[in-house]
Design a protein around this motif. Structure first.
Motif, PDB file in Angstrom:
ATOM      1  N   TYR A 184     -12.564  12.970  13.117  1.00  0.00           N
ATOM      2  CA  TYR A 184     -13.580  12.559  14.090  1.00  0.00           C
ATOM      3  C   TYR A 184     -14.956  12.699  13.448  1.00  0.00           C
ATOM      4  CZ  TYR A 184     -16.620  12.445  18.193  1.00  0.00           C
ATOM      5  OH  TYR A 184     -17.603  12.132  19.089  1.00  0.00           O
TER       6      TYR A 184
ATOM      7  N   HIS B  52     -19.029  18.784  19.679  1.00  0.00           N
ATOM      8  CA  HIS B  52     -20.040  18.045  18.938  1.00  0.00           C
ATOM      9  C   HIS B  52     -21.369  18.225  19.673  1.00  0.00           C
ATOM     10  CE1 HIS B  52     -22.285  14.750  17.110  1.00  0.00           C
ATOM     11  NE2 HIS B  52     -21.366  14.736  16.139  1.00  0.00           N
TER      12      HIS B  52
ATOM     13  N   LEU C  18     -14.000  19.216  20.073  1.00  0.00           N
ATOM     14  CA  LEU C  18     -13.373  18.953  18.784  1.00  0.00           C
ATOM     15  C   LEU C  18     -12.261  19.942  18.453  1.00  0.00           C
ATOM     16  CD1 LEU C  18     -16.638  18.383  16.700  1.00  0.00           C
ATOM     17  CD2 LEU C  18     -15.274  16.677  17.927  1.00  0.00           C
TER      18      LEU C  18
END
Length: 261
Positions: free
Chosen positions: A111, A167, A174
């Motif tokens: 990601y 994040h 995350l």
């Protein structure tokens, strides 16, 4: 029903001292309950890697098992299972003796989002408390991880310790992890007595010697990869520090420093 007579005859069955009968019945019930619990734990025990693998696959359906390890954690045999499903990598740790899950976590793979304006700490705290209802937030730190600005949030609820990573710009979760906390029995002076550990007071002093001028936020006894440690969180005007100290030797085995907002 309470009987005032010391002796009663009913249908050829003699009842003496009803209170003693009730105590005896309660004791028998307790023994049966304890036996049932022991049998349940025995039935749920894990004796081999395949059992651990299958148990994990029931929790994370349609996942791919990456690795299964048999290990010893705090003198207890455990099975550590890594799995992959979609974009999430999972880690589950089971206690072998009764199959109890003692650690669970996942992290988002590959990601990436550009760093922009960060959400506030208070907003991040709300996100974490929504994820773990009725928990207590023990710390929130803004840091850089793999080039991304993230918030690392630590929480406590019951006998579990949580670590969540968001994040900082998007608020995307995350990483998520919890583990059952192992507590040491301490005396009033913060020492652990005659169990071979250095004690909280000495661990605190070791941490403060490493970071002069900082203040101790929290100190906790835990087991990390089968090793008893003291986890000490400190902060000064610029940084927050996480220090892991070997509970037996007093050696610093891990040191992390993060910027404060």
């Amino acid at each position: 029903m309470c009987y005032n007579t010391a002796y009663m005859k009913k249908g050829g069955f003699h009842m003496k001292n009803t209170t003693k009968n009730k105590v005896l019945l309660a004791t028998v019930c307790s023994i049966f309950a304890a036996t049932a619990f022991s049998q349940s734990a025995y039935a749920n025990r894990i004796t081999n890697i395949n059992q651990a693998k299958n148990k994990a696959l029931k929790e994370v359906k349609n996942a791919t098992v990456l690795d299964v390890d048999k290990d010893r954690d705090d003198g207890v045999i455990v099975y550590d299972v890594d799995l992959l499903k979609g974009k999430k990598k999972y880690n589950i740790v089971y206690r072998a003796s009764d199959g109890k899950k003692i650690e669970y976590g996942w992290e988002l793979q590959n990601y990436y989002a550009r760093n922009g304006k960060s959400i506030s700490k208070s907003h991040c705290q709300k996100l974490a408390l929504k994820e773990v209802n009725n928990a207590t937030v023990t710390s929130i730190v803004n840091k850089t991880d793999d080039g991304m600005q993230v918030y690392k949030v630590k929480l406590k609820k019951g006998d579990k310790k949580y670590t969540l990573e968001y994040h900082a710009s998007t608020g995307k979760l995350l990483e998520y992890e919890w583990k059952i906390v192992t507590q040491a029995v301490t005396g009033n002076n913060g020492n652990t007595g005659n169990n071979g550990y250095i004690g909280e007071s000495k661990a605190k002093n070791i941490a403060l010697d490493r970071v002069p001028g900082a203040r101790v936020i929290k100190i906790e006894f835990d087991t990390d990869d089968g090793r008893e440690v003291y986890e000490v969180e400190l902060a000064d005007s610029s940084f927050e520090y996480d220090i892991k100290i070997d509970a037996a030797t007093g050696q610093i085995i891990e040191f992390d420093q993060d910027d404060l907002d």
